[in-house]
Design an enzyme around this catalytic site. Structure first.
Site, PDB file in Angstrom:
ATOM      1  CG  ASP A   8      -0.134   0.003   2.618  1.00 44.34           C
ATOM      2  OD1 ASP A   8      -0.685   0.750   3.330  1.00 44.34           O
ATOM      3  OD2 ASP A   8       0.988  -0.528   2.759  1.00 44.34           O
ATOM      4  CG  ASP A  13       3.883   0.218   1.460  1.00 47.58           C
ATOM      5  OD1 ASP A  13       3.980   1.168   2.389  1.00 47.58           O
ATOM      6  OD2 ASP A  13       3.376  -0.844   1.495  1.00 47.58           O
ATOM      7  CG  HIS A 233       7.576  -0.056  10.266  1.00 49.08           C
ATOM      8  ND1 HIS A 233       7.619  -0.504  11.509  1.00 49.08           N
ATOM      9  CD2 HIS A 233       6.735   0.996  10.364  1.00 49.08           C
ATOM     10  CE1 HIS A 233       7.450   0.489  12.269  1.00 49.08           C
ATOM     11  NE2 HIS A 233       6.977   1.688  11.782  1.00 49.08           N
ATOM     12  CG  ASP A 234       6.067  -1.634   4.470  1.00 49.11           C
ATOM     13  OD1 ASP A 234       5.215  -0.692   4.098  1.00 49.11           O
ATOM     14  OD2 ASP A 234       5.702  -2.359   5.509  1.00 49.11           O
TER      15      ASP A 234
HETATM   16  O1  RIB Z   1       3.055  -0.120  10.883  1.00 49.58           O
HETATM   17  C1  RIB Z   1       3.540   0.085   9.758  1.00 49.58           C
HETATM   18  C2  RIB Z   1       2.896  -0.133   8.532  1.00 49.58           C
HETATM   19  O2  RIB Z   1       1.934   0.561   8.406  1.00 49.58           O
HETATM   20  C3  RIB Z   1       3.828  -0.149   7.271  1.00 49.58           C
HETATM   21  O3  RIB Z   1       3.439  -1.304   6.416  1.00 49.58           O
HETATM   22  C4  RIB Z   1       3.441   1.071   6.673  1.00 49.58           C
HETATM   23  O4  RIB Z   1       3.488   1.326   5.364  1.00 49.58           O
HETATM   24  C5  RIB Z   1       2.170   1.579   7.015  1.00 49.58           C
HETATM   25  O5  RIB Z   1       1.296   1.219   6.261  1.00 49.58           O
HETATM   26 CA    CA Z   2       2.922  -0.566   4.043  1.00 51.33          CA
END
Ligand code: RIB
Ligand code: CA
Length: 310
Positions: A8, A13, A233-234
């Protein structure tokens, strides 16, 4: 590793697309509404792939969660979903508007396929409803999402799970084992100005875009929290899929809270000894893996090295 990335975009991402294309045999991308609406997440996936020359089919997915209203992460990701990046005219176009069919068909037609979901799990849940045997046709299913009793969008819920808890519940129930790369580990792999400067040094359109989105994310964390580093994170979830040897994990029962006034969207990982669950007549099979720790420096280096390769 043959990989389909469900995403997303979304600032992190965008980085994850580059990292996945660099370390995996990325054979397709599917998009889902999450950080921003489906039109923008799909456009953003296309523009990142176009800028970086990642020539893979991109299939549009679900515009809203299985239940409840669509959410929005623009407070972090900006109205476009890619911060304040100046984006080129889009010349690439989506391969289809049926991400769910693509996931199901590809899982059955491509051997040893790994599915990595780094957004809300709506597409994966819909794919499971369309093909209940989906998990048997996947070599692996990894998600960026959740956390063992840790949250970000609420005190105990992580955004991707919170955005569509019903979908997450279906995935953990019907597609085990799931490798949950949650906030327990992704919060620990953080990036600062020096990492952004390294990304920007090669001054290509792709590294400029990657540096801009990480810098925009860092600026939000400076603004809201006073932090000088930010988790991507991703991208960490991609490394967990492509370099599993760098990560510690353990298998537990994982349930998704759907109705708690304060806990909806929480991934409830049962960390108690299995024997206690049995003794208390609460026999729930440990079916998914919580990823706990990693070599933070090594993961950060792998991510920066992937970005500067574009
Ligand atoms: O909590 C982190 C996630 O939430 C990641 O995938 C970031 O893109 C947001 O969508
Ligand atoms: Ca994401």
């Amino acid at each position: 590793m043959k990989l389909v990335l469900d995403c997303d975009p979304g600032l992190d991402d965008a980085v994850a697309i580059l990292v996945a294309a660099h370390y995996a045999d990325l054979i397709g991308i599917t998009t889902v509404a999450g950080n921003v609406g489906i039109n923008r997440t799909t456009r953003n996936a296309l523009v990142v792939a176009q800028v970086a020359g990642v020539d893979v089919p991109i299939h549009r997915g679900a515009a809203r969660p299985l239940a409840g209203a669509a959410v929005d992460g623009s407070r972090i990701h900006g109205q476009t979903g890619l911060g304040n990046s100046v984006l080129p005219d889009l010349t690439w176009s989506e391969a289809s508007d049926d991400a769910v069919a693509y996931i199901c068909d590809t899982a059955r037609s491509v051997d040893d396929l790994h599915l990595l979901a780094i957004g809300p799990l709506t597409n994966v849940a819909l794919a499971l409803q369309r093909d209940p045997d989906l998990r048997r046709h996947l070599a692996g299913l990894t998600i960026m999402g959740g956390g063992a009793h840790i949250g970000n969008i609420t005190p105990v819920a992580e955004f991707n799970i919170w955005a569509d808890p019903e979908a997450a519940a279906v995935v953990f129930e019907k597609a085990a084992p799931v490798t949950m790369v949650g906030l327990d580990v992704t919060n620990r792999v953080v990036f600062g100005d020096g990492d952004i400067a390294r990304m920007r040094a090669t001054a290509t359109p792709a590294t400029e875009l990657a540096a801009n989105v990480v810098e925009y994310l860092l600026d939000r964390f400076r603004e809201y929290l006073g932090h000088s580093t930010v988790p991507v994170h991703d991208a960490t979830a991609v490394i967990a899929a492509t370099h599993p040897q760098l990560f510690e994990k353990s298998r537990h029962p994982i349930a998704v809270e759907l109705s708690g006034a304060h806990t909806r969207g929480m991934t409830v990982a049962d960390l108690r000894p299995a024997a206690l669950g049995r003794a208390l007549d609460q026999p729930r099979p440990p079916t998914s893996d919580v990823v706990w720790g990693t070599d933070v420096e090594a993961v950060r280096e792998l991510i920066v090295e992937a970005v500067v390769a574009y």
